[in-house]
Design a protein around this motif. Structure first.
Motif, PDB file in Angstrom:
ATOM      1  N   ALA A  16     -23.422  35.282  60.305  1.00 35.73           N
ATOM      2  CA  ALA A  16     -22.593  34.326  61.150  1.00 35.73           C
ATOM      3  C   ALA A  16     -22.719  34.178  62.279  1.00 35.73           C
ATOM      4  CB  ALA A  16     -20.682  35.454  60.608  1.00 35.73           C
ATOM      5  N   ARG A  17     -22.614  35.567  63.155  1.00 38.93           N
ATOM      6  CA  ARG A  17     -23.212  35.513  64.814  1.00 38.93           C
ATOM      7  C   ARG A  17     -24.745  34.205  64.889  1.00 38.93           C
ATOM      8  NH1 ARG A  17     -22.521  41.684  66.354  1.00 38.93           N
ATOM      9  NH2 ARG A  17     -20.316  41.461  66.273  1.00 38.93           N
ATOM     10  N   VAL A  18     -25.328  34.956  63.742  1.00 43.63           N
ATOM     11  CA  VAL A  18     -26.209  33.595  64.650  1.00 43.63           C
ATOM     12  C   VAL A  18     -26.318  32.056  63.637  1.00 43.63           C
ATOM     13  CG1 VAL A  18     -28.164  32.618  62.460  1.00 43.63           C
ATOM     14  CG2 VAL A  18     -28.464  34.851  64.213  1.00 43.63           C
ATOM     15  N   ARG A  19     -25.275  31.665  62.726  1.00 40.61           N
ATOM     16  CA  ARG A  19     -24.658  30.750  61.859  1.00 40.61           C
ATOM     17  C   ARG A  19     -23.897  29.875  63.801  1.00 40.61           C
ATOM     18  NH1 ARG A  19     -27.479  31.909  58.674  1.00 40.61           N
ATOM     19  NH2 ARG A  19     -28.091  31.392  56.615  1.00 40.61           N
ATOM     20  N   ASP A  20     -22.910  30.936  64.193  1.00 47.03           N
ATOM     21  CA  ASP A  20     -22.258  29.546  65.342  1.00 47.03           C
ATOM     22  C   ASP A  20     -23.074  29.437  66.280  1.00 47.03           C
ATOM     23  OD1 ASP A  20     -20.106  30.121  62.863  1.00 47.03           O
ATOM     24  OD2 ASP A  20     -19.400  31.744  64.644  1.00 47.03           O
ATOM     25  N   ALA A  21     -23.985  30.550  66.675  1.00 44.68           N
ATOM     26  CA  ALA A  21     -24.865  30.495  67.549  1.00 44.68           C
ATOM     27  C   ALA A  21     -25.480  28.918  67.872  1.00 44.68           C
ATOM     28  CB  ALA A  21     -26.000  31.268  67.561  1.00 44.68           C
ATOM     29  N   VAL A  22     -25.563  29.178  66.457  1.00 41.03           N
ATOM     30  CA  VAL A  22     -26.617  27.366  65.947  1.00 41.03           C
ATOM     31  C   VAL A  22     -25.577  25.935  65.776  1.00 41.03           C
ATOM     32  CG1 VAL A  22     -28.741  28.270  65.781  1.00 41.03           C
ATOM     33  CG2 VAL A  22     -27.337  27.965  63.925  1.00 41.03           C
ATOM     34  N   SER A  23     -24.437  26.208  65.703  1.00 42.23           N
ATOM     35  CA  SER A  23     -23.515  25.039  65.554  1.00 42.23           C
ATOM     36  C   SER A  23     -22.918  24.859  64.325  1.00 42.23           C
ATOM     37  CB  SER A  23     -23.379  24.110  66.472  1.00 42.23           C
ATOM     38  OG  SER A  23     -23.933  24.098  67.320  1.00 42.23           O
ATOM     39  N   MET A  24     -23.724  26.016  63.062  1.00 37.66           N
ATOM     40  CA  MET A  24     -22.939  26.148  62.271  1.00 37.66           C
ATOM     41  C   MET A  24     -22.261  26.558  61.700  1.00 37.66           C
ATOM     42  SD  MET A  24     -26.621  26.226  60.546  1.00 37.66           S
ATOM     43  CE  MET A  24     -27.112  25.593  59.232  1.00 37.66           C
ATOM     44  N   TYR A  25     -21.432  25.835  61.989  1.00 33.56           N
ATOM     45  CA  TYR A  25     -19.702  26.785  62.151  1.00 33.56           C
ATOM     46  C   TYR A  25     -19.472  27.281  61.150  1.00 33.56           C
ATOM     47  CZ  TYR A  25     -19.540  25.592  66.549  1.00 33.56           C
ATOM     48  OH  TYR A  25     -20.114  26.080  68.717  1.00 33.56           O
ATOM     49  N   LYS A  26     -18.558  26.297  59.632  1.00 31.16           N
ATOM     50  CA  LYS A  26     -18.452  25.811  58.525  1.00 31.16           C
ATOM     51  C   LYS A  26     -19.342  27.495  57.602  1.00 31.16           C
ATOM     52  CE  LYS A  26     -17.854  23.991  54.808  1.00 31.16           C
ATOM     53  NZ  LYS A  26     -17.654  22.371  53.193  1.00 31.16           N
ATOM     54  N   GLN A  27     -20.764  27.361  57.691  1.00 28.04           N
ATOM     55  CA  GLN A  27     -21.408  28.250  57.597  1.00 28.04           C
ATOM     56  C   GLN A  27     -21.208  30.105  57.664  1.00 28.04           C
ATOM     57  OE1 GLN A  27     -25.537  27.634  56.689  1.00 28.04           O
ATOM     58  NE2 GLN A  27     -25.296  25.447  55.440  1.00 28.04           N
ATOM     59  N   GLY A  28     -20.613  29.788  58.835  1.00 27.78           N
ATOM     60  CA  GLY A  28     -20.619  30.916  59.625  1.00 27.78           C
ATOM     61  C   GLY A  28     -19.514  31.700  59.424  1.00 27.78           C
ATOM     62  N   LYS A  29     -18.618  30.784  59.094  1.00 28.72           N
ATOM     63  CA  LYS A  29     -16.811  31.240  58.808  1.00 28.72           C
ATOM     64  C   LYS A  29     -17.644  31.843  57.230  1.00 28.72           C
ATOM     65  CE  LYS A  29     -12.816  30.752  58.170  1.00 28.72           C
ATOM     66  NZ  LYS A  29     -12.158  32.737  58.444  1.00 28.72           N
ATOM     67  N   MET A  30     -17.983  31.181  56.223  1.00 29.79           N
ATOM     68  CA  MET A  30     -18.485  31.942  54.987  1.00 29.79           C
ATOM     69  C   MET A  30     -18.647  33.494  55.502  1.00 29.79           C
ATOM     70  SD  MET A  30     -19.578  28.084  52.814  1.00 29.79           S
ATOM     71  CE  MET A  30     -20.730  29.205  52.666  1.00 29.79           C
ATOM     72  N   MET A  31     -20.170  33.446  56.087  1.00 31.70           N
ATOM     73  CA  MET A  31     -20.546  34.608  55.947  1.00 31.70           C
ATOM     74  C   MET A  31     -19.893  36.097  57.103  1.00 31.70           C
ATOM     75  SD  MET A  31     -23.854  34.044  55.228  1.00 31.70           S
ATOM     76  CE  MET A  31     -23.593  33.386  54.305  1.00 31.70           C
ATOM     77  N   ILE A  32     -18.925  35.533  57.703  1.00 31.79           N
ATOM     78  CA  ILE A  32     -17.896  36.691  58.179  1.00 31.79           C
ATOM     79  C   ILE A  32     -16.996  37.229  57.557  1.00 31.79           C
ATOM     80  CG2 ILE A  32     -16.020  34.515  59.226  1.00 31.79           C
ATOM     81  CD1 ILE A  32     -18.114  38.158  60.423  1.00 31.79           C
ATOM     82  N   ASP A  33     -16.353  35.544  56.597  1.00 27.02           N
ATOM     83  CA  ASP A  33     -15.534  36.252  55.314  1.00 27.02           C
ATOM     84  C   ASP A  33     -15.848  36.754  54.278  1.00 27.02           C
ATOM     85  OD1 ASP A  33     -13.717  34.060  56.383  1.00 27.02           O
ATOM     86  OD2 ASP A  33     -13.896  32.495  55.049  1.00 27.02           O
ATOM     87  N   LYS A  34     -17.568  36.685  54.174  1.00 25.11           N
ATOM     88  CA  LYS A  34     -17.989  37.398  52.508  1.00 25.11           C
ATOM     89  C   LYS A  34     -17.702  39.458  53.504  1.00 25.11           C
ATOM     90  CE  LYS A  34     -20.517  39.119  49.070  1.00 25.11           C
ATOM     91  NZ  LYS A  34     -19.361  38.894  48.036  1.00 25.11           N
TER      92      LYS A  34
END
Length: 81
Positions: A16-34
């Motif tokens: 989630a942190r990596v996805r947010d760092a590279v501006s992939m917020y939707k995937q980051g949200k899915m990862m932190i929800d999981k």
């Protein structure tokens, strides 16, 4: 750990942190929800997850979190006696 079939909440937090760092917020949200689904009691996951919520829900969860923090302080004070 993600592809091994053994799901690890901290691995999803890292993703989630990596996805947010590279501006992939939707995937980051899915990862932190999981991650939160797997281990809602982990304080790092809980804090990161709370930051992804809408403001009204964030306020509610932060109030609950702060109420729980008082109980922990009392437990520590009792343990020191």
């Amino acid at each position: 750990m993600i592809n091994s079939g053994h799901l690890e909440a901290r691995a999803f937090l890292g993703l989630a942190r990596v996805r947010d760092a590279v501006s992939m917020y939707k995937q980051g949200k899915m990862m932190i929800d999981k991650a939160h689904d797997l281990d809602p009691s982990d304080p790092d996951i809980e804090n990161y997850w709370i930051e992804t919520l809408p403001l009204s829900e964030r306020i509610h969860h932060l109030e609950s979190y702060l109420d729980g923090a008082d109980n922990g302080a009392q437990d520590r004070a009792d343990a020191q006696r």
